[in-house]
Motif scaffolding. Structure first.
Motif, PDB file in Angstrom:
ATOM      1  N   PHE A   1       0.836  -1.199   0.000  1.00  6.14           N
ATOM      2  CA  PHE A   1       0.000   0.000   0.000  1.00  6.14           C
ATOM      3  C   PHE A   1       0.872   1.251   0.000  1.00  6.14           C
ATOM      4  N   LEU A   2       1.865   1.226   0.852  1.00  8.91           N
ATOM      5  CA  LEU A   2       2.740   2.397   0.976  1.00  8.91           C
ATOM      6  C   LEU A   2       3.428   2.714  -0.346  1.00  8.91           C
ATOM      7  N   PHE A   3       3.929   1.667  -1.000  1.00  9.68           N
ATOM      8  CA  PHE A   3       4.719   1.911  -2.211  1.00  9.68           C
ATOM      9  C   PHE A   3       3.885   1.940  -3.478  1.00  9.68           C
ATOM     10  N   SER A   4       2.583   1.597  -3.356  1.00  6.06           N
ATOM     11  CA  SER A   4       1.759   1.609  -4.558  1.00  6.06           C
ATOM     12  C   SER A   4       1.343   3.033  -4.911  1.00  6.06           C
ATOM     13  N   THR A   5       1.351   3.925  -3.934  1.00 11.67           N
ATOM     14  CA  THR A   5       0.990   5.305  -4.242  1.00 11.67           C
ATOM     15  C   THR A   5       2.263   6.119  -4.358  1.00 11.67           C
ATOM     16  N   ASN A   6       2.076   7.364  -4.736  1.00 11.76           N
ATOM     17  CA  ASN A   6       3.201   8.276  -4.828  1.00 11.76           C
ATOM     18  C   ASN A   6       3.766   8.625  -3.467  1.00 11.76           C
ATOM     19  N   ASP A   7       2.971   8.345  -2.422  1.00 12.29           N
ATOM     20  CA  ASP A   7       3.314   8.838  -1.094  1.00 12.29           C
ATOM     21  C   ASP A   7       4.716   8.447  -0.652  1.00 12.29           C
ATOM     22  N   ALA A   8       5.064   7.166  -0.883  1.00  9.06           N
ATOM     23  CA  ALA A   8       6.364   6.699  -0.410  1.00  9.06           C
ATOM     24  C   ALA A   8       7.474   7.536  -1.022  1.00  9.06           C
ATOM     25  N   TYR A   9       7.341   7.798  -2.319  1.00  5.00           N
ATOM     26  CA  TYR A   9       8.356   8.591  -2.996  1.00  5.00           C
ATOM     27  C   TYR A   9       8.395  10.017  -2.442  1.00  5.00           C
ATOM     28  N   THR A  10       7.202  10.629  -2.332  1.00  2.00           N
ATOM     29  CA  THR A  10       7.141  12.020  -1.878  1.00  2.00           C
ATOM     30  C   THR A  10       7.753  12.193  -0.497  1.00  2.00           C
ATOM     31  N   ILE A  11       7.317  11.344   0.434  1.00  3.36           N
ATOM     32  CA  ILE A  11       7.789  11.555   1.802  1.00  3.36           C
ATOM     33  C   ILE A  11       9.267  11.227   1.951  1.00  3.36           C
ATOM     34  N   THR A  12       9.743  10.226   1.202  1.00  3.74           N
ATOM     35  CA  THR A  12      11.167   9.908   1.278  1.00  3.74           C
ATOM     36  C   THR A  12      11.987  11.046   0.688  1.00  3.74           C
ATOM     37  N   ARG A  13      11.547  11.518  -0.475  1.00  2.00           N
ATOM     38  CA  ARG A  13      12.264  12.623  -1.117  1.00  2.00           C
ATOM     39  C   ARG A  13      12.287  13.848  -0.202  1.00  2.00           C
ATOM     40  N   ASN A  14      11.100  14.212   0.328  1.00  2.00           N
ATOM     41  CA  ASN A  14      11.052  15.396   1.193  1.00  2.00           C
ATOM     42  C   ASN A  14      11.975  15.243   2.394  1.00  2.00           C
ATOM     43  N   THR A  15      11.889  14.083   3.049  1.00  2.00           N
ATOM     44  CA  THR A  15      12.705  13.875   4.239  1.00  2.00           C
ATOM     45  C   THR A  15      14.180  14.024   3.912  1.00  2.00           C
ATOM     46  N   LEU A  16      14.617  13.347   2.844  1.00  2.00           N
ATOM     47  CA  LEU A  16      16.044  13.352   2.510  1.00  2.00           C
ATOM     48  C   LEU A  16      16.523  14.727   2.056  1.00  2.00           C
ATOM     49  N   LEU A  17      15.789  15.329   1.128  1.00  2.00           N
ATOM     50  CA  LEU A  17      16.267  16.594   0.568  1.00  2.00           C
ATOM     51  C   LEU A  17      16.281  17.707   1.610  1.00  2.00           C
ATOM     52  N   TYR A  18      15.218  17.777   2.404  1.00  6.72           N
ATOM     53  CA  TYR A  18      15.211  18.819   3.435  1.00  6.72           C
ATOM     54  C   TYR A  18      16.376  18.629   4.391  1.00  6.72           C
ATOM     55  N   ASN A  19      16.555  17.390   4.857  1.00  5.64           N
ATOM     56  CA  ASN A  19      17.632  17.163   5.814  1.00  5.64           C
ATOM     57  C   ASN A  19      18.989  17.481   5.199  1.00  5.64           C
ATOM     58  N   LEU A  20      19.134  17.135   3.921  1.00  3.84           N
ATOM     59  CA  LEU A  20      20.393  17.430   3.230  1.00  3.84           C
ATOM     60  C   LEU A  20      20.635  18.941   3.206  1.00  3.84           C
ATOM     61  N   ALA A  21      19.581  19.676   2.847  1.00  7.35           N
ATOM     62  CA  ALA A  21      19.701  21.133   2.804  1.00  7.35           C
ATOM     63  C   ALA A  21      20.030  21.685   4.189  1.00  7.35           C
ATOM     64  N   PHE A  22      19.345  21.153   5.212  1.00  9.12           N
ATOM     65  CA  PHE A  22      19.602  21.629   6.573  1.00  9.12           C
ATOM     66  C   PHE A  22      21.049  21.371   6.958  1.00  9.12           C
ATOM     67  N   ILE A  23      21.557  20.192   6.620  1.00  5.89           N
ATOM     68  CA  ILE A  23      22.916  19.832   7.028  1.00  5.89           C
ATOM     69  C   ILE A  23      23.942  20.725   6.337  1.00  5.89           C
ATOM     70  N   ILE A  24      23.818  20.829   5.010  1.00  7.70           N
ATOM     71  CA  ILE A  24      24.844  21.558   4.256  1.00  7.70           C
ATOM     72  C   ILE A  24      24.801  23.054   4.556  1.00  7.70           C
ATOM     73  N   LEU A  25      23.611  23.647   4.374  1.00 10.93           N
ATOM     74  CA  LEU A  25      23.518  25.088   4.615  1.00 10.93           C
ATOM     75  C   LEU A  25      23.778  25.416   6.078  1.00 10.93           C
ATOM     76  N   GLY A  26      23.264  24.555   6.950  1.00 12.83           N
ATOM     77  CA  GLY A  26      23.458  24.776   8.387  1.00 12.83           C
ATOM     78  C   GLY A  26      24.940  24.787   8.725  1.00 12.83           C
ATOM     79  N   LEU A  27      25.669  23.855   8.154  1.00 11.48           N
ATOM     80  CA  LEU A  27      27.103  23.767   8.434  1.00 11.48           C
ATOM     81  C   LEU A  27      27.825  25.024   7.968  1.00 11.48           C
ATOM     82  N   ILE A  28      27.575  25.405   6.710  1.00 16.56           N
ATOM     83  CA  ILE A  28      28.283  26.558   6.150  1.00 16.56           C
ATOM     84  C   ILE A  28      27.994  27.810   6.980  1.00 16.56           C
ATOM     85  N   LEU A  29      26.705  28.047   7.230  1.00 17.70           N
ATOM     86  CA  LEU A  29      26.353  29.260   7.958  1.00 17.70           C
ATOM     87  C   LEU A  29      26.870  29.240   9.389  1.00 17.70           C
TER      88      LEU A  29
END
Lengths: 306, 309, 497
Positions: free
Chosen positions: B67-95
């Motif tokens: 059910f989880l992977f049959s909808t777009n949801d799995a992709y959306t939430i995984t992408r959001n989680t990863l990309l946001y955290n990546l942005a937080f880590i990189i930008l957070g570090l530099i600043l």
């Protein structure tokens, strides 16, 4: 030559005057940005409700007013009760977690403890893998039956393997083994040694953990979101969430029933919300500057050694 | 066996000390772990209680995951989680590092202290309060930003229903809350750097910039690497408060604000399908586990003492 | 080697110890339960019934329930604890409460809030056929059979419907103070488009007032009957072919959403409507001009009495008897109830005993209300601490009348009920078990798009196609196909009757 060195020395300590001004400006702006939203909310809470409706949130409102605070204090027992819940949970929670964590960390820091490896792993594993929100919810609400009790706000935050590791490191670096040994030679029991020798020596570490824990309890709303329905057990942060949809939460749970229908119709709804935000934040604003350094230590004490 | 009991008795004080904590771990960490088997069940509550509910619910195998992977949801939430955290880590570090270096170079230590105290404030506020703060700026009819836009004759923006702004808003809010704290932590490390290094560099005629590049940053790098790797290990876990409180649970924004944690919570609330929500949580735990292990392995390679285990 | 073995045996010992702790815990619960249920059977100790109901939690609930308990203890040896959950939260909180097995005996359910049919099928409620026969004779005698018949799921009763208005009719409600102040004419209003001049006038003259009040559950009215409340599957009211359509793809909905968006952009709707859980702040302050609500005969009097200022309404739709209206207010007994018999006795009493019913509805005489004559009552100032929704608390026709109500109020109800038109799909109940995963996915999509589309917050030009596509992707077509099959079978069976 000496003069040159003199000048260079100043260079090492100080950037040039112009650069210094630029740096000051940047730091000041950033610092101001961090504080500004709070000031803005204070201003909103002091704005006249009608002015707010026509002008929106302004930095310098056309008309100031204390109505919001009057209203909040008139029906104040809701705010007070929430303060009470938060303070009680924070104090009891911090104490419970300090006791649990310091005992556990001490035991696994002692080489004489036969099962220290087992219990170290027992704690560390919980950092690696967790059951997640829903199984935890089921255990807390169904198995332990903590729903709608203050324990549901206290217990889930009481332990944390990370703090145990921090404190264990702290014990092993700042409590010399020789002192413990000498205590033992004097015939003191393990518990006595812990209470009379180890705890006093590790006060800075305990203070750090305790303050992190205090902050965690004070700012927690998630456990209330999951476990608390009873309006009398709602902590501050959770109350702020509830008044977001209806300010009447305050008045419904107020014992002060002298508010007439007409008074209810003139509640300064928006400004009261912001006034509640201000009142919930004030204790932190006043307290944190004094405890800053412990929070800086937090990460450096255990995780990172210099 | 007798030896075993003898050992227990010999260690009784220590055992007594770990007991309360161990019980806590058992109930709040290990039992929920057992509870994750409902991810493979169609969970139905049973009046006999917790255990009966789990054991008597019907097995459905991998259906909940399907059910989880049959909808777009799995992709959306995984992408959001990863990309946001990546942005937080990189930008957070530099600043954070930039701000720490900047603070360390300031002349006038009283002012520097005042700045630090100001920057530290957001760290102490709960997400509920930050959510209110954000609202005072983003409210459609009253918010400050729309008023400012109004001065320039621009149309007001519906912040809480237009997803395209939220990646920036969320990154901004997250950095606003964390950069001050992190920079003060880095600053503490910079203060610990041996002053004689700078003096030597100065004698060699190194400029300020060269000193930062060749002394400060390299001396900071162990703590930078470790803090970053710790964050990478948690990259599969999102900050629930940020993603739940700041966008005010607005449905239109889910495509850019839904992360694994909020998805699990909403699954529980809207459909009541405990099995399906648990499956999403288990997916997070498993991937998260792998990432923690890998990043810890890397930390160990760099600095054995800093590793978690 | 031996060290490993030892630590293994130690781990084993730990586990055993914990298992002991755990079983002690579980045992503790068992004992408590045992003594609880035991007492209901043999001894005189009263049973406490836990009752979840919808509505903004009221301050004096516990106080009133203490009085209620005195009364019920005398009558049926049971006491009552009422737990109220606010309108916007009810669905979600009950979902969690039921799934996690919160102790409860009686709960409010309806087609709209905490879906009656779906949850009956999921096993949340106890099947009541036998209990009704045994303890519910009074209910069977007093409640309109159309309600009991219409609330059957697969031929069984899972709840006691409230005796009230049978058809569902939407109205526009107006804050009469403002209507009078600006001498507005509300008599020609009916369609969504027809309210525009009024909204415009108010927006210009009263910038501080929300012209069109709504919360996130608002849906514009179009003449369709939903298969499941607020999921986009519906049948047109004047249908001949009984075809289930995706309501978002109908021209009527598109039109309505375009109008809503126009209103939103004109500032008639509160900017945060799509995330607003409750309009009660507006209702208390009176800073609203109009909204939409479901009516019943003489509803204006009820509303005016509860808000403390005049509210008047005009129809926005026909009066239609639908599953939603028949199942508009039901009290079910939890499948986990420890005292189903007592719960049924209580429901029977609540639906037949005017003293109890009015106490639950209006509170304590002399504190919350006073009697004007033997039929009419008036709210006292304290009444606002116990302001309950009447429709959700059982048989309405036992209630005292508001000061302005005519004596024949309940006769008017009966007339209203007789005049309602049946929806084409009245008493068809969709069984979604075969498409459970699609349903869950569709629910998730709904959370994402529904409120912002319906309140007009977003432009249907761009968002409607997006929503339609997302629903399709979640498997809505499959759900509709399954529903269509069931509906066709139902129709064939019903025509044969």
């Amino acid at each position: 030559m000496a003069e040159v060195i003199q000048r260079k020395k100043r260079d090492f300590h100080h950037v040039s005057r112009g650069a210094n001004a630029v740096l000051h400006t940047i730091a000041a702006i950033f610092s101001f940005l961090c504080v500004f939203p709070f000031l803005f909310v204070v201003i909103i809470s002091l704005t006249d409700e009608k002015t707010l409706a026509t002008d929106g949130y302004r930095l310098i409102p056309a008309k100031w007013s204390l109505e919001a605070y009057k209203f909040v204090f008139q029906s104040g027992d809701t705010l007070l009760r929430s303060y009470g819940v938060t303070i009680l949970v924070t104090v009891v929670g911090t104490l419970v977690s300090l006791i649990l964590i310091s005992l556990y960390a001490y035991a696994i820091s002692r080489k004489s403890f036969r099962y220290r490896r087992f219990f170290s792993v027992f704690a560390i594993l919980t950092m690696l893998f967790n059951g997640g929100m829903i199984p935890t919810y089921m255990v807390v609400s169904q198995l332990l039956g903590l729903k709608d009790t203050l324990w549901a706000l206290i217990l889930p935050l009481a332990m944390n393997a990370f703090y145990i590791m921090i404190l264990r490191t702290f014990y092993s670096t700042s409590v010399p083994e020789a002192i413990i040994e000498s205590g033992r030679i004097d015939g003191a029991g393990d518990f006595y040694i812990f209470l009379r020798i180890v705890l006093p020596l590790s006060l800075p570490g305990l203070a750090t953990i305790g303050l992190f824990s205090t902050l965690g309890y004070w700012n927690d709303w998630f456990n209330a979101l999951l476990y608390i329905d009873n309006p009398n057990l709602v902590p501050l942060q959770s109350m702020l969430m509830r008044i977001e949809s209806s300010i009447q939460f305050i008045q419904q749970n107020s014992a002060n029933s002298s508010l007439s229908m007409a008074a209810l119709q003139s509640i300064p709804q928006d400004t009261s919300r912001m006034a509640m935000v201000v009142l919930a934040t004030l204790p932190i604003i006043f307290a944190y500057p004094f405890f800053q350094r412990y929070f800086v230590q937090g990460l450096t004490v255990g995780a990172v050694k210099e | 066996m007798a030896a075993f009991f003898k050992n227990l008795i010999r260690n009784k004080v220590m055992l007594f000390m770990v007991l309360p904590g161990a019980i806590w771990f058992f109930f709040f960490s290990y039992l929920p772990l057992v509870g994750t088997i409902v991810a493979f069940k169609q969970y139905r509550f049973n009046r006999e209680g917790f255990w009966a509910s789990i054991s008597k619910s019907e097995w459905v195998g991998w259906d909940n995951f399907k059910f989880l992977f049959s909808t777009n949801d799995a992709y959306t939430i995984t992408r959001n989680t990863l990309l946001y955290n990546l942005a937080f880590i990189i930008l957070g570090l530099i600043l954070s590092v930039a701000m720490a270096v900047l603070l360390s170079e300031l002349v006038g230590k009283t002012m520097a202290k005042i700045y630090q105290t100001g920057m530290f404030l957001p760290y102490f506020l709960s997400w509920v309060i930050v959510g209110y703060f954000a609202f005072s700026f983003l409210s459609m009819d009253r918010g400050m930003i729309n008023q400012i836009l109004g001065w320039f004759g621009a149309e007001p923006v519906q912040w809480y229903s237009d997803p395209k702004y939220w990646p920036y808003i969320l990154v901004f809010v997250s950095l606003w809350k964390s950069v001050g704290y992190n920079s003060v932590v880095y600053l503490a490390s910079i203060m610990g750097i041996d002053k004689s290094l700078y003096e030597a560099a100065m004698i060699d005629g190194a400029s300020k910039w060269q000193q930062i590049k060749n002394i400060t940053i390299p001396m900071l790098s162990p703590i930078i690497i470790i803090m970053t790797l710790l964050a990478v290990g948690r990259i599969f876990y999102a900050d629930f408060g940020l993603f739940y409180q700041v966008p005010r649970d607005s449905g239109t924004l889910y495509s850019v604000t839904n992360v694994i944690d909020t998805y699990v919570y909403r699954g529980l609330k809207t459909t009541g399908e405990i099995g399906m929500s648990t499956a999403a949580g288990l997916y997070q735990s498993v991937v998260g586990f792998v990432l923690v292990i890998v990043s810890n392995f890397v930390v160990r390679k760099i600095d054995k003492d800093s590793a978690l285990f | 080697m031996s060290k490993g073995k030892k630590s293994f045996s130690f781990a084993l010992a730990m586990l055993t110890a914990f298992a002991l702790v755990l079983s002690a815990c579980g045992g503790g619960n068992k004992d408590a339960e045992g003594s609880g249920s035991g007492s209901s059977g043999s001894s005189e100790k009263p049973v406490n019934l836990i009752w979840y109901t919808i509505g903004t939690p009221q301050k004096d609930v516990d106080k009133v329930m203490a009085e209620v308990s005195k009364y019920t203890q005398e009558k049926i040896n049971a006491t009552v604890t009422m737990k109220m959950i606010d309108w916007g939260d009810y669905q979600q909180k009950m979902q969690v409460n039921v799934a996690s097995g919160e102790p409860m005996d009686i709960m409010f359910t309806s087609a709209g809030g905490f879906d009656y049919v779906q949850n009956a099928r999921k096993g949340a409620f106890m099947e009541l056929d036998d209990l009704l026969d045994k303890y519910g004779q009074g209910i069977k005698d007093t409640i309109d059979p159309a309600f009991l018949e219409g609330s059957k799921v697969d031929g069984h009763n899972y709840g006691i419907p409230a005796n009230k208005e049978l058809p569902q009719q939407e109205v526009w409600r107006f804050n009469q103070n403002l209507v009078d102040k600006y001498k507005l004419d509300t008599s020609n209003v009916r369609s969504l488009d027809s309210i525009e001049p009024l909204l415009k006038a108010i927006k210009e003259k009263e910038p501080n007032v929300t012209p069109f009040a709504m919360d996130k559950n608002y849906v514009p009215y179009i003449p369709y009957d939903y298969i499941i409340q607020n999921l986009p599957m519906a049948v047109k009211l004047d249908t001949t072919d009984y075809k289930i359509v995706d309501i978002l793809e109908t021209p009527e909905m598109k039109q309505a959403l375009t109008t809503m968006h126009k209103y939103y952009q004109a500032g008639y709707v509160a900017p945060e409507a799509a995330t607003t859980g409750s309009t009660s702040d507006l209702m208390t302050s009176g800073n609203w001009f109009m909204d939409r609500a479901q009516t019943q005969p003489l509803a204006d009097n009820t509303w005016s009495a509860s808000y403390g200022y005049p509210v008047k309404s005009t129809p926005a739709s026909d009066a239609i008897i639908t599953n939603t209206s028949v199942q508009g207010s039901i009290m079910a007994i939890s499948a986990n109830s420890e005292h189903p018999e007592k719960a049924m006795e209580f429901l029977n009493l609540l639906n037949t005993d005017p003293v109890l019913r009015n106490m639950v509805d209006s509170g304590i005489e002399g504190t919350h209300y006073k009697k004007v004559d033997d039929k009419h009552i008036e709210n006292l100032p304290e009444g606002k601490n116990y302001d309950m929704p009447s429709y959700s608390l059982g048989n309405n026709m036992l209630l005292y009348l508001n000061p302005n109500d005519p004596d024949d109020k309940w006769e008017q109800f009966k007339k209203f009920n007789a005049e309602g038109k049946d929806s084409p799909i009245l008493s068809f109940n969709f069984d979604s078990t075969k498409v459970a995963t699609e349903m869950a996915a569709v629910q998730n999509v709904k959370e994402q798009f529904w409120a912002s589309l319906m309140t007009g917050t977003v432009d249907p030009e761009t968002y409607l196609p997006k929503a339609i596509a997302a629903f399709k992707q979640a498997g809505l077509d499959k759900v509709i196909a399954e529903a269509q099959t069931q509906l066709d079978a139902w129709k064939a069976a019903n025509n044969n009757k």
